[in-house]
Design an enzyme around this catalytic site. Structure first.
Site, PDB file in Angstrom:
ATOM      1  N   ARG A 106       0.105  -1.271  -0.116  1.00  0.00           N
ATOM      2  CA  ARG A 106      -0.017   0.544  -0.242  1.00  0.00           C
ATOM      3  C   ARG A 106       0.910   1.704   0.215  1.00  0.00           C
ATOM      4  O   ARG A 106       0.682   2.604  -0.301  1.00  0.00           O
ATOM      5  CB  ARG A 106      -1.376   0.418   1.407  1.00  0.00           C
ATOM      6  CG  ARG A 106      -1.834  -1.266   1.315  1.00  0.00           C
ATOM      7  CD  ARG A 106      -3.142  -1.357   1.888  1.00  0.00           C
ATOM      8  NE  ARG A 106      -2.856  -0.146   3.330  1.00  0.00           N
ATOM      9  CZ  ARG A 106      -3.880   0.155   4.008  1.00  0.00           C
ATOM     10  NH1 ARG A 106      -5.661   0.134   3.575  1.00  0.00           N
ATOM     11  NH2 ARG A 106      -3.556   0.576   5.254  1.00  0.00           N
ATOM     12  N   ASP A 107       2.161   1.142  -0.270  1.00  0.00           N
ATOM     13  CA  ASP A 107       2.888   2.323  -0.112  1.00  0.00           C
ATOM     14  C   ASP A 107       4.488   1.940  -0.721  1.00  0.00           C
ATOM     15  O   ASP A 107       5.609   2.403  -0.720  1.00  0.00           O
ATOM     16  CB  ASP A 107       3.005   3.057   1.103  1.00  0.00           C
ATOM     17  CG  ASP A 107       3.435   4.506   1.199  1.00  0.00           C
ATOM     18  OD1 ASP A 107       3.639   5.188  -0.260  1.00  0.00           O
ATOM     19  OD2 ASP A 107       4.145   4.762   1.750  1.00  0.00           O
ATOM     20  N   LEU A 108       4.153   1.045  -2.039  1.00  0.00           N
ATOM     21  CA  LEU A 108       5.092   1.274  -2.273  1.00  0.00           C
ATOM     22  C   LEU A 108       5.820   2.099  -3.754  1.00  0.00           C
ATOM     23  O   LEU A 108       5.467   2.608  -4.527  1.00  0.00           O
ATOM     24  CB  LEU A 108       5.264  -0.068  -3.983  1.00  0.00           C
ATOM     25  CG  LEU A 108       6.314  -0.396  -4.029  1.00  0.00           C
ATOM     26  CD1 LEU A 108       7.571  -1.221  -3.136  1.00  0.00           C
ATOM     27  CD2 LEU A 108       6.087  -1.604  -5.524  1.00  0.00           C
ATOM     28  N   ASN A 141      10.696   3.761   0.442  1.00  0.00           N
ATOM     29  CA  ASN A 141      10.203   2.413   0.756  1.00  0.00           C
ATOM     30  C   ASN A 141      11.363   1.443   0.620  1.00  0.00           C
ATOM     31  O   ASN A 141      10.475   0.403   0.280  1.00  0.00           O
ATOM     32  CB  ASN A 141       9.070   1.904   0.908  1.00  0.00           C
ATOM     33  CG  ASN A 141       8.438   3.314   1.398  1.00  0.00           C
ATOM     34  OD1 ASN A 141       9.082   3.293   3.035  1.00  0.00           O
ATOM     35  ND2 ASN A 141       6.669   3.261   1.956  1.00  0.00           N
ATOM     36  N   THR A 143       0.714   7.208  -1.108  1.00  0.00           N
ATOM     37  CA  THR A 143       1.771   8.652  -1.741  1.00  0.00           C
ATOM     38  C   THR A 143       1.227   8.889  -3.049  1.00  0.00           C
ATOM     39  O   THR A 143       0.968   8.062  -3.473  1.00  0.00           O
ATOM     40  CB  THR A 143       3.008   8.324  -1.926  1.00  0.00           C
ATOM     41  OG1 THR A 143       3.809   8.269  -0.537  1.00  0.00           O
ATOM     42  CG2 THR A 143       3.903   9.335  -2.347  1.00  0.00           C
TER      43      THR A 143
END
Length: 241
Positions: free
Chosen positions: A61-63, A67, A100
């Protein structure tokens, strides 16, 4: 890899593999060979395929570049699972607008139901950035929310440079399809990359050899890239207005 945890009252910490190379965001600031960049793409695809194959499947959910961590030998490690969740069971809902904006899938932006194919979208945007060396939606003077609105409502995407290998461009475009139903699962993405990359590297080696023999070809490629950047800049200015 997770090694353990420290749970004493003074310091609570997770112990993971040390990534000497810092983040992918920092790594991308240095010029790298296409082969090295494609190896990073493969590493990330393998990590995401592993997550999607769990039972239940895990969504990152935030690749994004900050990260993903890098080892000293340029291998990529998918990291930072602070927003990770299991795929929702029937009848359960997950929070929208999570992650993001410039890497966020349209269905997440719209707070619609989503699953691991939202990560596939993020992977497509990230793959674009790794392969081209261009930050998504750059250059621009729009806010993240303005870009997200254009992505969700008008299927707006970064412009893939014409010099990008057609096979790589095709995978990127498949991953960031507007409808999640049209995106391939990570297993298929990984399989395509593993079969395609060796041939791409052979073609790249042959192309470089020809350019070394004929400098005019290299000058033409640079001119085409400059024109692509100008068209992209004009398009982003139109979006801002």
């Amino acid at each position: 890899p997770f090694y353990g945890a420290s749970l004493d009252a003074a310091h609570i910490a997770l112990v993971c593999q040390y990534a000497e190379g810092g983040t992918l965001k920092h790594w991308l600031q240095v010029r790298r060979s296409l082969g090295t960049r494609l190896q990073v793409v493969l590493d990330i695809a393998r990590g995401m395929t592993y997550l999607a194959a769990r039972t239940p499947a895990v969504m990152h959910r935030d690749l994004k570049p900050s990260n993903v961590f890098m080892t000293k030998d340029d291998r990529a490690l998918v990291a930072d699972f602070g927003l990770a969740r299991f795929v929702a069971a029937a009848g359960e809902e997950l929070t929208g607008e999570t992650g993001t904006y410039i890497y966020m899938a349209p269905e997440v932006i719209k707070s619609q139901r989503y699953d691991t194919r939202a990560d596939v979208y993020s992977f497509g945007v990230l793959m674009y950035e790794i392969v081209t060396g261009i930050e998504p939606f750059q250059p621009h003077n729009s806010t993240g929310i303005q870009i997200a609105t254009a992505v969700a409502d008008r299927a707006f995407r970064p412009k893939i440079p014409e010099i990008t290998h057609a096979g790589i461009a095709a995978i990127i475009e498949m991953c960031w399809q507007q409808s999640q139903d049209d995106r391939p699962p990570f297993e298929q993405v990984l399989s395509s990359l593993e079969h395609m990359i060796p041939d791409i590297l052979k073609e790249e080696e042959s192309r470089r050899a020809k350019e070394a023999e004929n400098p005019t070809l290299q000058s033409k490629a640079l001119h085409n890239l400059s024109q692509t950047f100008q068209k992209w800049s004009d398009r982003m200015s139109e979006l801002a207005n």
